[in-house]
Design an enzyme around this catalytic site. Structure first.
Site, short mmCIF file in Angstrom:
data_model
loop_
_atom_site.label_atom_id
_atom_site.label_comp_id
_atom_site.label_asym_id
_atom_site.label_seq_id
_atom_site.Cartn_x
_atom_site.Cartn_y
_atom_site.Cartn_z
N ASP A 369 0.86 -1.17 0.00
CA ASP A 369 0.00 0.00 0.00
C ASP A 369 0.91 1.23 0.00
O ASP A 369 2.11 1.11 0.24
CB ASP A 369 -0.88 -0.05 1.25
CG ASP A 369 -2.01 0.95 1.21
OD1 ASP A 369 -2.32 1.45 0.12
OD2 ASP A 369 -2.59 1.24 2.28
N ASP A 561 -2.04 -1.99 6.18
CA ASP A 561 -2.40 -1.77 7.58
C ASP A 561 -3.11 -2.97 8.18
O ASP A 561 -3.40 -2.99 9.37
CB ASP A 561 -3.25 -0.51 7.74
CG ASP A 561 -4.57 -0.59 6.98
OD1 ASP A 561 -4.93 -1.69 6.54
OD2 ASP A 561 -5.23 0.44 6.83
N ASP A 565 -7.39 -3.55 4.17
CA ASP A 565 -7.04 -4.41 3.04
C ASP A 565 -7.18 -5.88 3.37
O ASP A 565 -6.45 -6.71 2.85
CB ASP A 565 -5.61 -4.10 2.58
CG ASP A 565 -5.48 -2.68 2.05
OD1 ASP A 565 -6.22 -2.33 1.11
OD2 ASP A 565 -4.65 -1.92 2.56
#
Length: 667
Positions: A369, A561, A565
């Site tokens: 990410d 995190d 996700d």
């Protein structure tokens, strides 16, 4: 099938395998040390524990050396017959009888072909053919090897426990402004802890003092001071550095982050790596085969050898049994993985199972990410570009009120820019639209705050080309009209470049997936040298991208995190969560937790996995190689019991020393 543990009258575990025996010895030693520790210093009672383990071997060695001296060097005529046999039996008893007892226990529990049975047959057989010194020596070295293995496992467990279990037993709470020392587990939520400089915090809480600096090395592996301000969370295990501070307890002792971290690491070895599982299955098949081969070596030559001597071929069979004992593999391989988990923990990386060490060692793609992983995730408002027909201050208050419903870093940035709302904004029908933004009704009119895809979704017309703006844009619409946008900027983490460079040096491909603007994602990816980057992604788009990579039969680790996700984490081979100290959900969902926000720990975790696997396969190759050579020599009558001892105990000790080496490595 897993064996059920059974216990003797004293509560000690009755062992079926060598690994269980080693673990049982460790537990017995630790219990003894804990008991003695009330009255003795650590060094002293540690020595007592070690001496107790070595005592049977010391007695046996002393009696064996005296017997050998009487046999070879001291001229006499009385050390013969039954006296000589009894002496060697006495030398054998301290180290041999416990093994014989374990062999019978194993048989009673259905595990006939154990390492204990191999050593029992070999040494009792050696006694039967008159090879008394060799019988005692084989069992003596086997017992010494077992002690060293117990110490190695104990050291690995102690290192991890000492590293992580940093919670003090007692804390000082303020009872009506009067300091009172109480047991940490008895402190209730809401109590105020007074923390002097140099003291460790015993429970998680909220800092009441204006500012304080802490050493969080027990949690993150980093000794760099961590400065917290009033209202921020501080965690058990942190050491107060400078000023007297006050902390309001927010979490029970057993529910603290440190408790959860300790539990994860201590349970990590319950999830076995494929290599460990294979070796266990292999040993169960291998050991009975070895026993039948030994019987064949002893008896089959009757049909092929002209001058067959039973004693000679029995000796060869016994040598074969000693050599073939799989001790080096059964203990050193789990110990290698345990060392890898401990080395990672020392560097602030939590593995939830040794199987993830193996998976990371062969990872081919790291998908990450952007926000909070490769960038700081600390946004700041750079510019507000609203249409002049709207009251900017009023719209900002509405946006601030709506964003207060979200925990996203963007919301924090807007709140810091606008400040506390002066008026009470009447929000109705608030809704978060994943991948788009937020929607609510204010004064009966629709307020939209999010990306430009949100504007497109609700048919809001706008007259700007936002695709060429590099920074993150937050679009705003009110009452079906486009109000304008807020420019928000994030900064790249200082070790992000180092992370990508190290991943490339490990021949790992890198991909960035983000819901942020494509131009922002491309800008960050180009600056860092990330191989592929995709922006403007919804959660389902990220899943699609991961599936495309996996369709090429490539292994994937996803770094994010661990909460937003979740579908991508579930789909990837290894889910790595950043900043595990910030979120309970992160610790729960990820396979690997990086406890601080440093992306450089990603290649470090991969490297620890590679080094662990390397050491494990070194042990497998070394053990099989030496044993194969000496087995052939033993079957051919060219190896004696002494070579057999080296092939068994010597190889095991070398493999164990190699396994514990990873605990001292720097990554």
């Amino acid at each position: 099938m897993e064996h059920q543990h059974t216990y003797d009258a004293q509560g000690r575990q009755l062992c079926c395998t060598r690994e269980e025996k080693i673990n049982s010895n460790v537990e017995t030693m630790e219990h003894q040390l804990d008991h003695d520790g009330h009255n003795h210093s650590h060094d002293h009672h540690s020595g007592d524990g070690w001496f107790g383990l070595f005592l049977p071997a010391i007695i046996s060695l002393t009696l064996l050396l005296v017997a050998i001296a009487l046999d070879i060097w001291i001229s006499q005529d009385w050390f013969t017959g039954w006296l000589r046999i009894i002496w060697y039996v006495l030398a054998y008893a301290p180290v041999g009888f416990p093994v014989i007892k374990d062999a019978f226990r194993s048989i009673a529990r259905g595990d006939v072909f154990s390492e204990f049975l191999l050593m029992t047959i070999a040494t009792v057989g050696a006694f039967a053919i008159g090879e008394y010194p060799e019988a005692v020596a084989v069992m003596l070295f086997y017992a010494v090897g077992e002690v060293f293995q117990t110490l190695a496992v104990s050291r690995a467990k102690t290192n991890i426990k000492t590293l992580l279990d940093q919670r003090p037993d007692e804390v000082t709470i303020l009872n009506g402004n009067q300091p009172q020392i109480v047991r940490a587990e008895h402190v209730s939520i809401g109590s105020i802890i007074r923390l002097k400089p140099g003291e460790k915090l015993g429970l998680d809480g909220e800092l009441l003092s204006e500012k304080a600096s802490f050493n969080a090395a027990a949690l993150t592996g980093e000794s760099k001071p961590d400065t917290r301000t009033k209202g921020e969370t501080v965690l058990a295990g942190m050491i107060n550095l400078h000023t007297v501070s006050q902390v309001k307890v927010t979490t029970a002792y057993t529910d603290s982050k440190l408790s959860k971290i300790l539990e994860i690491v201590q349970n990590a070895t319950s999830q076995k790596a494929p290599t460990e599982l294979f070796i266990r299955k292999f040993a169960k098949i291998y050991t009975p085969i070895v026993v039948f081969l030994a019987i064949a070596i002893c008896l089959l030559p009757i049909a092929f050898v002209d001058h067959y001597e039973f004693k000679e071929w029995l000796y060869r069979a016994l040598v074969f049994l000693v050599i073939s004992c799989p001790c080096a593999l059964v203990i050193s391989i789990p110990l290698g993985y345990f060392g890898g988990v401990g080395a990672a923990s020392r560097n602030g990386i939590l593995f939830k199972g040794s199987n993830f060490l193996d998976t990371l060692a062969r990872i081919q793609n790291v998908v990450m990410d952007k926000t909070g992983t490769m960038t700081e995730g600390v946004f700041a408002v750079q510019e507000v570009a609203f249409n002049e027909t709207f009251n900017q201050a009023e719209i900002l208050q509405m946006v601030n009120a709506l964003e207060s419903q979200s925990s996203h870093p963007v919301a924090t940035a807007i709140h810091q820019y606008v400040g506390d709302s002066v008026t009470n904004i009447p929000l109705e029908k608030t809704e978060e639209i994943a991948g788009y933004g937020l929607k609510a009704n204010v004064n009966g009119k629709e307020l939209l705050v999010g990306n430009f895809k949100l504007m497109d979704k609700f048919g809001i017309a706008y007259d700007i080309d936002h695709s060429n703006i590099v920074y993150t844009l937050i679009a705003v619409a009110y009452d079906k009209q486009f109000v304008g946008y807020i420019i928000i900027a994030d900064s790249i983490k200082e070790d992000a470049q180092e992370t990508i460079d190290k991943l490339h040096s490990l021949e790992v491909k890198t991909t960035m997936l983000s819901g942020d603007k494509g131009t922002v994602v491309k800008f960050v990816a180009d600056k860092l040298g990330i191989d592929r980057a995709f922006g403007d992604l919804l959660p389902e788009d990220k899943v699609k991208k991961i599936k495309e990579i996996k369709a090429k039969n490539e292994t994937v680790a996803f770094v994010g995190d661990g909460v937003n996700d979740a579908p991508v984490v579930a789909l990837s081979d290894v889910g790595i969560a950043m900043g595990g100290l910030g979120s309970d959900a992160t610790i729960e969902t990820a396979d690997v937790v990086i406890q601080d926000d440093k992306p450089s720990k990603i290649p470090m975790a991969i490297n620890i996995g590679k080094q662990t696997k390397k050491i494990v396969w070194q042990n497998i190759g070394w053990a099989f190689g030496v044993k194969a050579i000496v087995l052939i020599l033993g079957a051919g009558g060219l190896a004696t019991m002494w070579e057999a001892v080296f092939a068994d105990v010597g190889v095991a000790l070398i493999a164990i020393l190699n396994a514990v080496r990873i605990q001292g490595m720097k990554f």
